[in-house]
Design a protein around this motif. Sequence first.
Motif, PDB file in Angstrom:
ATOM      1  N   ALA A 105      53.973  -1.939  22.322  1.00  0.00           N
ATOM      2  CA  ALA A 105      53.552  -1.958  23.531  1.00  0.00           C
ATOM      3  C   ALA A 105      54.561  -0.311  23.870  1.00  0.00           C
ATOM      4  CB  ALA A 105      54.164  -2.324  24.524  1.00  0.00           C
ATOM      5  N   ALA A 130      52.268   2.576  22.327  1.00  0.00           N
ATOM      6  CA  ALA A 130      50.967   3.009  22.450  1.00  0.00           C
ATOM      7  C   ALA A 130      51.041   3.844  23.747  1.00  0.00           C
ATOM      8  CB  ALA A 130      50.563   1.403  23.229  1.00  0.00           C
ATOM      9  N   MET A 131      52.111   3.181  25.423  1.00  0.00           N
ATOM     10  CA  MET A 131      52.152   3.198  26.152  1.00  0.00           C
ATOM     11  C   MET A 131      52.861   4.928  26.603  1.00  0.00           C
ATOM     12  SD  MET A 131      55.528   2.328  29.258  1.00  0.00           S
ATOM     13  CE  MET A 131      56.563   2.938  28.753  1.00  0.00           C
ATOM     14  N   ARG A 160      49.709  19.413  35.995  1.00  0.00           N
ATOM     15  CA  ARG A 160      50.542  19.207  37.290  1.00  0.00           C
ATOM     16  C   ARG A 160      52.203  18.787  37.260  1.00  0.00           C
ATOM     17  NH1 ARG A 160      51.660  14.171  40.231  1.00  0.00           N
ATOM     18  NH2 ARG A 160      50.322  13.529  38.725  1.00  0.00           N
ATOM     19  N   TYR A 217      58.527   8.652  31.158  1.00  0.00           N
ATOM     20  CA  TYR A 217      58.621   7.828  30.764  1.00  0.00           C
ATOM     21  C   TYR A 217      59.870   7.455  30.104  1.00  0.00           C
ATOM     22  CZ  TYR A 217      53.359   8.157  30.126  1.00  0.00           C
ATOM     23  OH  TYR A 217      51.767   7.882  30.321  1.00  0.00           O
ATOM     24  N   MET A 232      60.541   4.364  32.456  1.00  0.00           N
ATOM     25  CA  MET A 232      60.014   2.997  32.364  1.00  0.00           C
ATOM     26  C   MET A 232      60.192   2.675  30.950  1.00  0.00           C
ATOM     27  SD  MET A 232      56.063   4.111  34.275  1.00  0.00           S
ATOM     28  CE  MET A 232      55.465   4.467  33.068  1.00  0.00           C
ATOM     29  N   LYS A 286      63.339   0.793  31.573  1.00  0.00           N
ATOM     30  CA  LYS A 286      63.101  -0.321  32.886  1.00  0.00           C
ATOM     31  C   LYS A 286      62.290  -1.494  31.423  1.00  0.00           C
ATOM     32  CE  LYS A 286      61.200   1.819  36.397  1.00  0.00           C
ATOM     33  NZ  LYS A 286      61.724   2.145  37.384  1.00  0.00           N
ATOM     34  N   ALA A 287      61.520  -1.422  30.627  1.00  0.00           N
ATOM     35  CA  ALA A 287      60.262  -2.941  29.954  1.00  0.00           C
ATOM     36  C   ALA A 287      61.098  -3.135  29.995  1.00  0.00           C
ATOM     37  CB  ALA A 287      59.486  -1.874  29.465  1.00  0.00           C
ATOM     38  N   PRO A 312      58.321   6.825  40.427  1.00  0.00           N
ATOM     39  CA  PRO A 312      58.510   8.482  40.177  1.00  0.00           C
ATOM     40  C   PRO A 312      56.854   8.684  41.098  1.00  0.00           C
ATOM     41  CG  PRO A 312      59.656   7.837  38.123  1.00  0.00           C
ATOM     42  CD  PRO A 312      58.849   6.413  38.690  1.00  0.00           C
ATOM     43  N   ASP A 313      56.058   8.120  39.584  1.00  0.00           N
ATOM     44  CA  ASP A 313      55.149   9.325  39.777  1.00  0.00           C
ATOM     45  C   ASP A 313      53.474   8.227  40.002  1.00  0.00           C
ATOM     46  OD1 ASP A 313      53.203  12.245  39.624  1.00  0.00           O
ATOM     47  OD2 ASP A 313      52.140  10.698  39.115  1.00  0.00           O
ATOM     48  N   LYS A 315      50.313   8.115  39.654  1.00  0.00           N
ATOM     49  CA  LYS A 315      49.117   7.895  38.615  1.00  0.00           C
ATOM     50  C   LYS A 315      49.781   8.226  37.290  1.00  0.00           C
ATOM     51  CE  LYS A 315      45.030   9.189  37.479  1.00  0.00           C
ATOM     52  NZ  LYS A 315      44.277   8.803  37.838  1.00  0.00           N
ATOM     53  N   LEU A 316      50.917   8.503  37.372  1.00  0.00           N
ATOM     54  CA  LEU A 316      51.938   8.603  35.394  1.00  0.00           C
ATOM     55  C   LEU A 316      52.153   7.751  35.101  1.00  0.00           C
ATOM     56  CD1 LEU A 316      52.373  11.318  34.936  1.00  0.00           C
ATOM     57  CD2 LEU A 316      54.509  10.878  34.772  1.00  0.00           C
ATOM     58  N   ALA A 317      52.286   6.358  36.055  1.00  0.00           N
ATOM     59  CA  ALA A 317      52.138   4.999  35.900  1.00  0.00           C
ATOM     60  C   ALA A 317      51.222   4.204  35.871  1.00  0.00           C
ATOM     61  CB  ALA A 317      53.269   4.392  36.869  1.00  0.00           C
ATOM     62  N   LEU A 350      48.815   5.612  34.242  1.00  0.00           N
ATOM     63  CA  LEU A 350      48.234   5.950  32.355  1.00  0.00           C
ATOM     64  C   LEU A 350      49.280   5.042  31.671  1.00  0.00           C
ATOM     65  CD1 LEU A 350      47.280   9.447  33.592  1.00  0.00           C
ATOM     66  CD2 LEU A 350      45.214   7.350  32.731  1.00  0.00           C
ATOM     67  N   ALA A 351      50.710   5.391  31.898  1.00  0.00           N
ATOM     68  CA  ALA A 351      51.555   4.572  31.306  1.00  0.00           C
ATOM     69  C   ALA A 351      50.945   3.330  31.063  1.00  0.00           C
ATOM     70  CB  ALA A 351      53.029   4.688  31.842  1.00  0.00           C
ATOM     71  N   ALA A 389      47.158   2.533  29.594  1.00  0.00           N
ATOM     72  CA  ALA A 389      47.714   2.658  28.045  1.00  0.00           C
ATOM     73  C   ALA A 389      48.065   1.186  27.056  1.00  0.00           C
ATOM     74  CB  ALA A 389      48.654   3.912  27.511  1.00  0.00           C
ATOM     75  N   MET A 390      49.551   0.902  28.042  1.00  0.00           N
ATOM     76  CA  MET A 390      50.645   0.164  27.366  1.00  0.00           C
ATOM     77  C   MET A 390      49.448  -1.571  27.026  1.00  0.00           C
ATOM     78  SD  MET A 390      54.105  -1.819  28.232  1.00  0.00           S
ATOM     79  CE  MET A 390      52.977  -3.201  29.323  1.00  0.00           C
ATOM     80  N   ALA A 401      58.385  -2.321  33.736  1.00  0.00           N
ATOM     81  CA  ALA A 401      58.432  -0.810  34.336  1.00  0.00           C
ATOM     82  C   ALA A 401      58.607  -0.475  34.960  1.00  0.00           C
ATOM     83  CB  ALA A 401      57.522  -0.772  32.904  1.00  0.00           C
ATOM     84  N   VAL A 402      57.948  -1.559  36.089  1.00  0.00           N
ATOM     85  CA  VAL A 402      57.639  -0.237  36.892  1.00  0.00           C
ATOM     86  C   VAL A 402      58.571  -0.776  38.316  1.00  0.00           C
ATOM     87  CG1 VAL A 402      54.996  -0.045  37.414  1.00  0.00           C
ATOM     88  CG2 VAL A 402      55.894  -1.993  38.438  1.00  0.00           C
TER      89      VAL A 402
END
Lengths: 200, 200
Positions: free
Chosen positions: A158, A161-162, A175, A185, A188, A191-192, B150-151, B153-155, B157-158, B161-162, B192-193
Amino acid sequence: MARKTGSHSEITGPRIRAAAEHLFARHGYAAVSMRQIAAEVGVQAGALYLYTPDKQSLLADLMRAHLEGLLAACAALPEAPGPEARLAQFARFHIGYHIERPDAVFIAYMELRNLEPANFAAIEALRRQYEDRLEAILRDGRAAGAFTIPDTKLATLALIAMLTGVTNWYREGGRLGRAEVEAIYADMALKAVGATGIAG
Amino acid sequence: MARKTGSHSEITGPRIRAAAEHLFARHGYAAVSMRQIAAEVGVQAGALYLYTPDKQSLLADLMRAHLEGLLAACAALPEAPGPEARLAQFARFHIGYHIERPDAVFIAYMELRNLEPANFAAIEALRRQYEDRLEAILRDGRAAGAFTIPDTKLATLALIAMLTGVTNWYREGGRLGRAEVEAIYADMALKAVGATGIAG
DNA sequence: ATGGTAACTGACCAGCCGTTCAATTCAACC
DNA sequence: GGTTGAATTGAACGGCTGGTCAGTTACCAT
């Protein structure tokens, strides 16, 4: 009209690999012809066979070189103190290394199915070696009580992949800068797996 | 020797799409010939063109059908109470839906580069619609103070992907069942979030 | 029985594929 | 300045590509 000036063998070889990497990543191995690669190098198709026995070896060599470089760079990392720091270091390293080599990463993950069985086995073994690095970090961290992970193997896959997903959208000059992406990342990832301390 | 028994048009069409999906996923769009698809269906290559205008449309239709099905199923989800429950529901849904359609998923993520620009734009728009669903969950959750992100959009996509990474290794009848995998991944996604409550 | 038609075949098209190789070109050495 | 040999060309090989189409078959409605 053969060669124009000087000895080219030490230049043409790397140029062929670079052109192949670029084209394979952009259009896919099966969709790229040897003539396209030759054209990008500025050479006739026949000349490629002085540098590679065939198209398949060109692909396998690119993938092997990428994974060996990845493993070597990972092994050269300084030892980090504690599970959180180790995981944060791995996450940052993984993102940084992959972000700088989008073409090679793309090929290594997308063209596995175009490898002949023998090449596939070799490449797969290298990939697994790399996964084992992360798995060891997670296993140790769990044993030390630093992480909360129901299944180490699943968490490994996991996280990889992330983290690797970054290469799907990251663009230089976008950006967010490389350092920010790495930090977010890594946070995250920690935390995951339920990391208690903060080491991002 | 033309058709053998009964009317085939309502059978051959789906069979062609199924064969194409299977072969594209296994070998890649560029590496599969129309003759291979026809052979898998038990038909001559020319007959394929009664059901698709060309190879490119075959690919684009498969991808569009997959993404439209994904969006419809996602929209049909019952409303969940609170950010944690919504995210957990999304994670479980995403994994479940993808696990059951490994071929379609593989194609949707790997063959984007083989789409002509117009088709690419259409497919990409569908993909983005789906991402927006997750992003809305994360944005609302953050606004409600339930997530630490924190972001956004990033979260998004992350996490995608995961979660999608599951399809790379999951096999029916493997060490872990579908329910366990869903639970573990939903838990990791929530952590993760920085989800505070537990709703996995 | 017969005409209509949906479904399909099989041959064909121009063009590209990976790969080979005899012939050529040209820098370097004696 | 002639010889050597590495680097490269350009034509050729059989085979496969996506796509077209006139002709054939077998069902269906009448």
